[in-house]
Every structure is written in C-alpha cells, then in structure tokens.
Design a protein around this motif. Structure first.
Motif, PDB file in Angstrom:
ATOM      1  N   ILE A   1       2.499  -3.636   1.468  1.00  0.00           N
ATOM      2  CA  ILE A   1       2.507  -2.325   0.819  1.00  0.00           C
ATOM      3  C   ILE A   1       2.593  -1.277   1.919  1.00  0.00           C
ATOM      4  O   ILE A   1       2.051  -1.472   3.013  1.00  0.00           O
ATOM      5  CB  ILE A   1       1.241  -2.135  -0.053  1.00  0.00           C
ATOM      6  CG1 ILE A   1       1.264  -0.784  -0.769  1.00  0.00           C
ATOM      7  CG2 ILE A   1      -0.016  -2.312   0.767  1.00  0.00           C
ATOM      8  CD1 ILE A   1       0.147  -0.648  -1.815  1.00  0.00           C
ATOM      9  N   THR A   2       3.292  -0.196   1.660  1.00  0.00           N
ATOM     10  CA  THR A   2       3.423   0.824   2.701  1.00  0.00           C
ATOM     11  C   THR A   2       2.084   1.515   2.943  1.00  0.00           C
ATOM     12  O   THR A   2       1.231   1.595   2.048  1.00  0.00           O
ATOM     13  CB  THR A   2       4.465   1.893   2.323  1.00  0.00           C
ATOM     14  OG1 THR A   2       4.005   2.604   1.162  1.00  0.00           O
ATOM     15  CG2 THR A   2       5.819   1.287   2.077  1.00  0.00           C
TER      16      THR A   2
ATOM     17  N   TRP B   1      -2.325   6.710  -0.956  1.00  0.00           N
ATOM     18  CA  TRP B   1      -2.441   7.171  -2.348  1.00  0.00           C
ATOM     19  C   TRP B   1      -3.580   6.437  -3.053  1.00  0.00           C
ATOM     20  O   TRP B   1      -4.391   7.047  -3.761  1.00  0.00           O
ATOM     21  CB  TRP B   1      -1.141   6.920  -3.110  1.00  0.00           C
ATOM     22  CG  TRP B   1      -0.040   7.896  -2.864  1.00  0.00           C
ATOM     23  CD1 TRP B   1       1.172   7.648  -2.285  1.00  0.00           C
ATOM     24  CD2 TRP B   1      -0.021   9.285  -3.216  1.00  0.00           C
ATOM     25  NE1 TRP B   1       1.932   8.791  -2.241  1.00  0.00           N
ATOM     26  CE2 TRP B   1       1.227   9.814  -2.817  1.00  0.00           C
ATOM     27  CE3 TRP B   1      -0.943  10.126  -3.822  1.00  0.00           C
ATOM     28  CZ2 TRP B   1       1.567  11.144  -3.004  1.00  0.00           C
ATOM     29  CZ3 TRP B   1      -0.599  11.463  -4.011  1.00  0.00           C
ATOM     30  CH2 TRP B   1       0.644  11.956  -3.601  1.00  0.00           C
TER      31      TRP B   1
ATOM     32  N   ARG C   1       4.987  -3.016  -9.561  1.00  0.00           N
ATOM     33  CA  ARG C   1       4.772  -1.574  -9.669  1.00  0.00           C
ATOM     34  C   ARG C   1       3.450  -1.290 -10.385  1.00  0.00           C
ATOM     35  O   ARG C   1       3.040  -2.035 -11.253  1.00  0.00           O
ATOM     36  CB  ARG C   1       5.944  -0.908 -10.387  1.00  0.00           C
ATOM     37  CG  ARG C   1       7.273  -1.202  -9.698  1.00  0.00           C
ATOM     38  CD  ARG C   1       8.397  -0.327 -10.212  1.00  0.00           C
ATOM     39  NE  ARG C   1       9.686  -0.755  -9.659  1.00  0.00           N
ATOM     40  CZ  ARG C   1      10.097  -0.484  -8.441  1.00  0.00           C
ATOM     41  NH1 ARG C   1       9.333   0.223  -7.627  1.00  0.00           N
ATOM     42  NH2 ARG C   1      11.272  -0.908  -8.011  1.00  0.00           N
TER      43      ARG C   1
ATOM     44  N   ALA D   1      -0.167   8.709  -9.598  1.00  0.00           N
ATOM     45  CA  ALA D   1       0.776   8.263  -8.573  1.00  0.00           C
ATOM     46  C   ALA D   1       1.310   6.886  -8.932  1.00  0.00           C
ATOM     47  O   ALA D   1       0.643   6.100  -9.613  1.00  0.00           O
ATOM     48  CB  ALA D   1       0.099   8.220  -7.207  1.00  0.00           C
ATOM     49  N   HIS D   2       2.514   6.593  -8.478  1.00  0.00           N
ATOM     50  CA  HIS D   2       3.160   5.300  -8.724  1.00  0.00           C
ATOM     51  C   HIS D   2       3.269   4.544  -7.403  1.00  0.00           C
ATOM     52  O   HIS D   2       3.743   5.088  -6.407  1.00  0.00           O
ATOM     53  CB  HIS D   2       4.555   5.504  -9.320  1.00  0.00           C
ATOM     54  CG  HIS D   2       4.540   6.123 -10.685  1.00  0.00           C
ATOM     55  ND1 HIS D   2       5.379   5.715 -11.695  1.00  0.00           N
ATOM     56  CD2 HIS D   2       3.788   7.125 -11.213  1.00  0.00           C
ATOM     57  CE1 HIS D   2       5.151   6.433 -12.784  1.00  0.00           C
ATOM     58  NE2 HIS D   2       4.185   7.303 -12.494  1.00  0.00           N
ATOM     59  N   LEU D   3       2.809   3.311  -7.390  1.00  0.00           N
ATOM     60  CA  LEU D   3       2.813   2.494  -6.183  1.00  0.00           C
ATOM     61  C   LEU D   3       3.737   1.299  -6.336  1.00  0.00           C
ATOM     62  O   LEU D   3       4.055   0.883  -7.453  1.00  0.00           O
ATOM     63  CB  LEU D   3       1.398   1.982  -5.878  1.00  0.00           C
ATOM     64  CG  LEU D   3       0.257   3.001  -5.911  1.00  0.00           C
ATOM     65  CD1 LEU D   3      -1.048   2.297  -5.575  1.00  0.00           C
ATOM     66  CD2 LEU D   3       0.522   4.145  -4.959  1.00  0.00           C
TER      67      LEU D   3
ATOM     68  N   ARG E   1       9.594   7.625  -8.354  1.00  0.00           N
ATOM     69  CA  ARG E   1       8.660   6.670  -7.823  1.00  0.00           C
ATOM     70  C   ARG E   1       7.964   7.234  -6.615  1.00  0.00           C
ATOM     71  O   ARG E   1       8.519   7.911  -5.817  1.00  0.00           O
ATOM     72  CB  ARG E   1       9.398   5.385  -7.405  1.00  0.00           C
ATOM     73  CG  ARG E   1       9.157   4.288  -8.361  1.00  0.00           C
ATOM     74  CD  ARG E   1       9.743   2.992  -7.908  1.00  0.00           C
ATOM     75  NE  ARG E   1      10.240   2.946  -6.586  1.00  0.00           N
ATOM     76  CZ  ARG E   1       9.564   2.494  -5.541  1.00  0.00           C
ATOM     77  NH1 ARG E   1       8.345   2.107  -5.674  1.00  0.00           N
ATOM     78  NH2 ARG E   1      10.110   2.434  -4.359  1.00  0.00           N
ATOM     79  N   ILE E   2       6.672   6.925  -6.534  1.00  0.00           N
ATOM     80  CA  ILE E   2       5.957   7.466  -5.402  1.00  0.00           C
ATOM     81  C   ILE E   2       5.926   6.459  -4.318  1.00  0.00           C
ATOM     82  O   ILE E   2       5.032   6.010  -3.921  1.00  0.00           O
ATOM     83  CB  ILE E   2       4.543   7.843  -5.780  1.00  0.00           C
ATOM     84  CG1 ILE E   2       4.571   9.155  -6.461  1.00  0.00           C
ATOM     85  CG2 ILE E   2       3.677   8.000  -4.581  1.00  0.00           C
ATOM     86  CD1 ILE E   2       3.298   9.796  -6.638  1.00  0.00           C
ATOM     87  N   SER E   3       6.464   6.298  -3.595  1.00  0.00           N
ATOM     88  CA  SER E   3       6.151   5.849  -2.251  1.00  0.00           C
ATOM     89  C   SER E   3       6.228   7.121  -1.466  1.00  0.00           C
ATOM     90  O   SER E   3       6.917   7.255  -0.653  1.00  0.00           O
ATOM     91  CB  SER E   3       7.189   4.955  -1.720  1.00  0.00           C
ATOM     92  OG  SER E   3       7.064   3.656  -2.068  1.00  0.00           O
TER      93      SER E   3
ATOM     94  N   ARG F   1       1.708   4.558   3.222  1.00  0.00           N
ATOM     95  CA  ARG F   1       1.688   5.726   2.337  1.00  0.00           C
ATOM     96  C   ARG F   1       1.081   5.375   0.983  1.00  0.00           C
ATOM     97  O   ARG F   1       0.218   6.103   0.453  1.00  0.00           O
ATOM     98  CB  ARG F   1       3.103   6.269   2.144  1.00  0.00           C
ATOM     99  CG  ARG F   1       3.164   7.459   1.159  1.00  0.00           C
ATOM    100  CD  ARG F   1       4.570   7.980   0.984  1.00  0.00           C
ATOM    101  NE  ARG F   1       5.000   8.732   2.162  1.00  0.00           N
ATOM    102  CZ  ARG F   1       5.831   8.285   3.082  1.00  0.00           C
ATOM    103  NH1 ARG F   1       6.336   7.049   2.988  1.00  0.00           N
ATOM    104  NH2 ARG F   1       6.169   9.024   4.112  1.00  0.00           N
ATOM    105  N   ASP F   2       1.493   4.245   0.430  1.00  0.00           N
ATOM    106  CA  ASP F   2       0.953   3.858  -0.870  1.00  0.00           C
ATOM    107  C   ASP F   2      -0.514   3.450  -0.776  1.00  0.00           C
ATOM    108  O   ASP F   2      -1.287   3.648  -1.722  1.00  0.00           O
ATOM    109  CB  ASP F   2       1.798   2.727  -1.471  1.00  0.00           C
ATOM    110  CG  ASP F   2       3.061   3.260  -2.140  1.00  0.00           C
ATOM    111  OD1 ASP F   2       3.318   4.475  -2.045  1.00  0.00           O
ATOM    112  OD2 ASP F   2       3.796   2.464  -2.758  1.00  0.00           O
TER     113      ASP F   2
END
Length: 350
Positions: A155-156, A162, A260, A245-247, A51-53, A158-159
C-alpha cells in the motif's frame, strides 16, 4: 343517438385536455410539490469522486449547529468551567499560541490515538508518499482499530497516512513507522526527538499508534503545541478536515490484485460545527475518550484538547464557541486553572 354524440364529444375534450397538461401533472407517481420542477441546485448534483491515492472530499462547514448545545448550552460553561468532565482541557489560539482556557493542562496522561498526529507529521516530513510499503507480520498483528492489513500486502505511504488520520488505523501507523524508521523502535526515537525539539516537555512516546503503555504519555498543552505545528503543513491540514477517503491495497502474487476500501472519519465535529477543520480523535480503555480539535472562523483558528472526556464532542464545541466569542470580545476571560498538576496521572497508556 344524441346521447352517443355527447359521449364522443366528452372523450375528445378529455384527450385534448390531457395533451395540454404538463408532464409533471400526467405522471403516475405521487406529486411531491412544485419544487420538483425547479432546476437542481449545485448541492444536489452528483459529485464526481476520484480515487484517493489519491483525492478526498473535503468538509466545508457552512452553518452553525446546536447538535451538542454549543450555543444554547454555553452558559453552563461560562458560569462554572469546573463542570467540564475532561480530566485535562486546553483551548489555544493557533495563530499566537496564547492559552484562552486551561485546566490540568500540564498533567501527564494517556493520549491514545492523538499520538498519531506526531506519527503523521514525521511521515510528511521524512517520507515519500508515493512509495509502496510492504506490510510486515508485526504490522499485521497490531490489535485495535485497523485496516485488516496482511503480511505481504502493499500500500502506498500516502494511503497509509490517510488511514492513520481518517480511520485511526493502528496497523497502518506501525507499517508506516517501520518503513520510515527502519523499525518501530527507530521511528519512536524520532518521535521523541521531534517532541523535544518542539518543547513538548511532558511527553514520551513508546509506539506510533497510541496503544496503552505505562511509559507512553503526553499533556493537553503538549498536544496543542503538536497540533499547531502539524496544521502548518498544508497536506496534514487538508487530510484532517477530510471526512471520506478511498484507498487501494495491492494483494495477491506480485501485488497485481487491487483491493479498494472506503474509510470515514471519526471526527463528529466535521460538517456539524461551523468552521471545524480537524484534528484527531483517540480512545483506549485506560485513556478514555480523547480529542484534539480545531476550527477556523474568519482570521482566527482555535485548537482545543480534551483528555479522558466522556463528553468530548459537547465540551469541544463549547470550548471552541467560547474561544471565538472571547476573541471577538463577547465573552469574559476565564484564565488558566492548573490546580492538581502534581496529581498522579490517570489513564496511563496509549
């Protein structure tokens, strides 16, 4: 009686023959050829995606392609560079800053979502990527491409980053800007200050996403300067060469429900043009199709900028291919054409 014995013997031989056959030959499925028997190659093995965070699958181009005629059609560009359909074009050696080709590169034009290069750079320089951002009503109401964020979701940062670089999400850009700058206006002030410090004299921002505004503009030259600076940031460089990318978006009461999402890049050069490794696309009706692209081969990295270009992929490939040939001494110098730099800019707006 003798006839019966012959049938028994034939049946026994058939059973023995079948037992001795390899499994692939006994299969009831149609044969697909002997290569099916080989061990799977590394590229055919399942890829584990975390998972992308979070994490992302990086694009690693391995061969040249003629998808846009980058090689076979390079002749038209060398014969008459004025055939470029881009309103503004520039090719820069990212290592030295030298301009290898330019046309109307100082004209002020709408940069559309290439604006987000600056937004992303400031997020990386001033933000903490693990912080959670609460979506405001204003951010949720932004039009155009987005994640579909709603007020109160979390949401972070970082995400959000992305989403800004990969999906070109306008709501993510405004949410991140409000979080870092305290307000959109505060963040935009920082964008313009940063542009000034980088020597981007033909640039003025009014928003963090690039939507149309008469006072929101840049030049091909300034965007190349910006991309060159941003690519020096390892996190930025890694993100813009990522294709998927995965959010994770936190919703519901107290943010306990996780939504997700998978996002994919708009950059068609990634994985298709040898060495392509960024940077950012852009489009609005007023700006036309825009592109800031980079590619690296050996010790050389090139950046090309195309503004208001209906053939941005083919022309970016041709410019980059020309650049690598020129650096290798295999193509003539085409110089810089800045005619028309005093013309009224076309496509005012993001």
């Amino acid at each position: 009686m003798e006839r019966g014995k012959k049938w028994v013997a034939l049946i026994a031989l058939s059973i023995l023959f079948a037992a001795s056959m390899p499994a692939w030959a006994r299969s009831s499925r149609p044969a697909r050829g002997r290569e099916d028997l080989a061990l799977p190659s590394a590229s055919s093995l399942p890829v584990r995606r975390t998972r992308i965070s979070l994490t992302a699958n990086l694009s690693v181009p391995t061969r040249q392609t003629d998808r846009w005629g980058a090689t076979s059609d390079l002749g038209w560009f060398l014969a008459d560079p004025e055939q470029l359909s881009a309103a503004s074009a520039l090719l820069m050696d990212a290592d030295t800053g030298a301009i290898l080709f330019a046309r109307h590169h100082m004209e002020r034009r709408s940069p559309a979502s290439t604006t987000k290069i600056m937004t992303a750079l400031l997020i990386l320089e001033e933000g903490r990527l693990d912080e959670k951002v609460v979506i405001t009503e204003r951010a949720a109401a932004v039009t155009g491409t987005g994640l579909g964020l709603r007020r109160g979701q979390q949401i972070t940062l970082r995400d959000l980053l992305w989403a800004i670089l990969i999906k070109s999400a306008n709501d993510a850009a405004l949410a991140a800007a409000e979080h870092i700058g305290g307000s959109e206006e505060g963040f935009v002030s920082r964008m313009n200050a940063k542009a000034g410090s980088l020597g981007m004299e033909g640039t003025h921002f009014t928003n963090p996403h690039g939507l149309d505004n008469p006072d929101h503009y840049s030049t091909a030259y300034d965007l190349a300067i910006l991309a060159r600076q941003a690519l020096r940031n390892p996190t930025f460089a890694r993100m813009v060469q990522t294709r998927e990318a995965h959010l994770a978006i936190l919703t519901g009461r107290n943010g306990k429900v996780v939504k997700r999402m998978v996002i994919r890049t708009h950059n068609q050069l990634l994985g298709q043009f040898a060495g392509a490794d960024g940077v950012k696309t852009g489009y609005t009706e007023q700006a036309g199709r825009c592109l800031v692209a980079s590619a690296t081969r050996g010790d050389h990295r090139l950046i090309t900028v195309l503004l208001n270009d209906s053939r941005r992929w083919a022309e970016a490939a041709a410019l980059l291919e020309y650049g690598f040939a020129a650096l290798g001494g295999r193509a003539p110098s085409l110089g810089v054409s800045d005619g028309g730099s005093t013309d009224t800019p076309r496509g005012e707006g993001g």
